[in-house]
Design a protein around this motif. Structure first.
Motif, short mmCIF file in Angstrom:
data_model
loop_
_atom_site.label_atom_id
_atom_site.label_comp_id
_atom_site.label_asym_id
_atom_site.label_seq_id
_atom_site.Cartn_x
_atom_site.Cartn_y
_atom_site.Cartn_z
N CYS A 137 0.81 -1.23 0.00
CA CYS A 137 0.00 0.00 0.00
C CYS A 137 0.83 1.27 0.00
O CYS A 137 2.00 1.29 0.38
N THR A 175 -2.32 -2.81 -3.60
CA THR A 175 -2.53 -4.02 -4.38
C THR A 175 -1.87 -5.18 -3.64
O THR A 175 -1.03 -4.98 -2.77
N ASN A 253 -7.25 -5.84 -9.58
CA ASN A 253 -6.31 -5.07 -10.39
C ASN A 253 -7.00 -4.00 -11.23
O ASN A 253 -6.85 -3.95 -12.45
N ALA A 257 -4.90 1.09 -9.93
CA ALA A 257 -3.88 0.41 -9.12
C ALA A 257 -2.72 -0.04 -10.01
O ALA A 257 -1.55 0.07 -9.62
N CYS A 488 -7.01 -5.59 -5.24
CA CYS A 488 -6.59 -4.21 -4.96
C CYS A 488 -7.65 -3.53 -4.12
O CYS A 488 -8.80 -4.00 -4.01
N PHE A 490 -8.98 0.60 -2.54
CA PHE A 490 -8.85 2.05 -2.46
C PHE A 490 -9.75 2.56 -1.33
O PHE A 490 -10.92 2.17 -1.23
#
Length: 497
Positions: A137, A175, A253, A257, A488, A490
């Motif tokens: 990260c 990721t 993915n 990312a 991944c 966020f």
């Protein structure tokens, strides 16, 4: 030494100027806009030069970590750095690059930089998914800006938008540090963890028999049992479905990312060719230099060994923590080998601040949120989703944002578009050691339809592989033994506008 009349006059003028000089607080207030004002600065060369006041103020409060490449040169190595040298040196630390365990509600807990089996506070950390997913990260948001002039292309990383330019925000996130997917076969949920439990069996979820393979490994090795190995043979569409089961903010993915990984690799390492020879020494400015070498891209007779299934267990590189370098991994000998002690192949696996495989080799990485629309012999267009938090349909470009056009012939990548963070090739004609030094595969000249991007290359692609390598031949329903898609995450929606 006597002065002549002309020299004496100049000396008197200099003395008068000195005596009549004013302190700053005695000067008249400046008039006009800050954008029209200039100040005197000493730049990195030690020379005194002028700089726009508005830019100086902006950059002082928003330092730039940047690299530049000369447009008239083919070398993938950056021509130099720009912005703040200290900020570039400290970029990994500033962004918090490294290994974390991330819970489904996206809470990041930092692991010890030297020991990934412990948290930063020293308490034990379980990597089997019970305490969170094993993620690489950046723990704060950052911005990417590409600046193209007649002579140079600049890539800049800042913590705020760069005044006067189009900066794209990359929210805090990350990721899988494994560089590939793991599947919970019981819950049909995408993971990033290290476990040899049967419910996380890699490959297609079954052990390999390899009955006809002349060079097969012993059937009790990970390369045959698929225990502790990455999951493959799943389409990008299904990878996305399984990732979203973790909740909002999780994907497989997502293209943002993937772009973040490529940008950080190029800016920090100072090259677009991640297969350049590894150099443990920093340059005269204290910056990283070089790539990571061949990595896992020179697997001999992969089909004969284990039918193109993964060869690197998810535990490889664990001992590196947040380190950067190469890890030796000896692939078990084939059953037919006379010397069972000699490995079939020894790889030097790249690790980039804890990210195993450093973005290339071993397995292709399906990329979600990006759709390639090609009309045979006419044009190939690239579209990206504006939001990751919204639903995504890989079978249509409706509601997506067109960001680039790709060539309809394959070849080594010469130019890449960063528009919308698509990172897709826009020109080929390079080589394995020039420009981006990675290969672009396409069937756009002969086939019409929607395609997806696979990134990074696979274990026998050799010099064609690399972080920028792109395969755009397959639809979103395709699946294969050598395709995976790392989980991944966020914290905020990685929106593109």
């Amino acid at each position: 030494m006597a002065f002549n009349e002309q020299e004496e006059a100049k000396v008197r003028e200099l003395l008068a100027a000195f005596e009549n000089g004013k302190r700053i607080n005695e000067l008249d207030p400046a008039e006009g806009e800050p954008g029209a004002m200039r100040i005197e600065v000493m730049d990195a060369s030690g020379e005194t030069r002028s700089m726009e006041l508005e830019r100086a103020v902006a950059e002082a409060g928003n330092p730039i970590a940047g690299r530049w490449w000369a447009n008239d040169q083919a070398t993938p190595t950056a021509g130099g750095w720009f912005g703040s040298l200290d900020f570039l040196r400290l970029l990994p630390e500033t962004l918090g690059l490294g290994r974390y365990l991330v819970s489904d509600d996206r809470q990041m807990r930092k692991l010890d930089p030297r020991d990934s089996t412990r948290f930063a506070d020293g308490s034990p950390a379980a990597l089997d998914g019970s305490m969170g997913q094993c993620m690489w990260c950046w723990n704060r948001a950052w911005y990417f800006t590409e600046i193209v002039t007649a002579a140079r292309t600049y890539w800049a990383i800042t913590l705020k938008p760069l005044e006067g330019y189009k900066s794209v925000k990359i929210p805090a996130g990350g990721t899988s540090w494994l560089g590939a997917a793991v599947m919970d076969r019981t819950e049909q949920k995408l993971c990033s963890l290290i476990s040899e439990e049967e419910r996380y069996r890699g490959g297609n979820g079954s052990a390999l028999t390899l009955a006809t393979n002349a060079k097969r490994p012993a059937l009790d090795t990970p390369q045959a049992t698929m225990l502790g190995m990455p999951a493959t043979e799943i389409s990008t569409t299904n990878f996305g479905i399984y990732a979203r089961k973790r909740g909002e903010g999780w994907e497989a993915n997502w293209f943002v990312a993937q772009a973040a990984e490529q940008i950080l690799l190029a800016v920090i390492m100072g090259t677009r060719n991640l297969q350049a020879p590894y150099n443990a020494e920093k340059d005269a400015d204290g910056l990283y230099q070089g790539g990571f070498g061949t990595g896992v891209t020179d697997m001999p007779d992969w089909n004969g060994y284990n039918a193109y299934y993964s060869v690197i267990p998810t535990s490889v590189g664990l001992e590196m923590g947040d380190g950067t370098g190469l890890v030796d991994y000896a692939l078990p000998a084939s059953e037919a080998a006379e010397d069972q002690e000699a490995p079939y192949k020894t790889f030097k696996v790249p690790v980039f601040f804890g990210l195993v495989h450093a973005g290339y080799g071993h397995l292709w990485r399906w990329t979600r949120g990006l759709t390639v629309s090609q009309e045979a012999g006419v044009k190939t267009e690239v579209y990206v989703a504006k939001s990751m938090y919204a639903d995504f349909n890989p079978n249509s470009v409706e509601g997506l944002l067109k960001v680039a056009e790709c060539p309809q012939k394959e070849g080594y990548i010469k130019r890449v578009s960063t528009n919308g963070l698509c990172m897709m090739p826009t020109e080929v004609g390079g080589s394995a050691s020039t420009y981006y030094a990675d290969y672009f595969w396409t069937n756009g000249a002969s086939q019409t339809g929607l395609r997806v991007r696979a990134a990074g290359g696979r274990a026998h692609h050799g010099a064609n592989a690399g972080a920028f390598a792109t395969y755009a031949n397959y639809a979103a329903t395709s699946a294969s033994a050598y395709y995976s898609s790392p989980l991944c995450v966020f914290v905020d929606d990685p929106e593109i506008d």
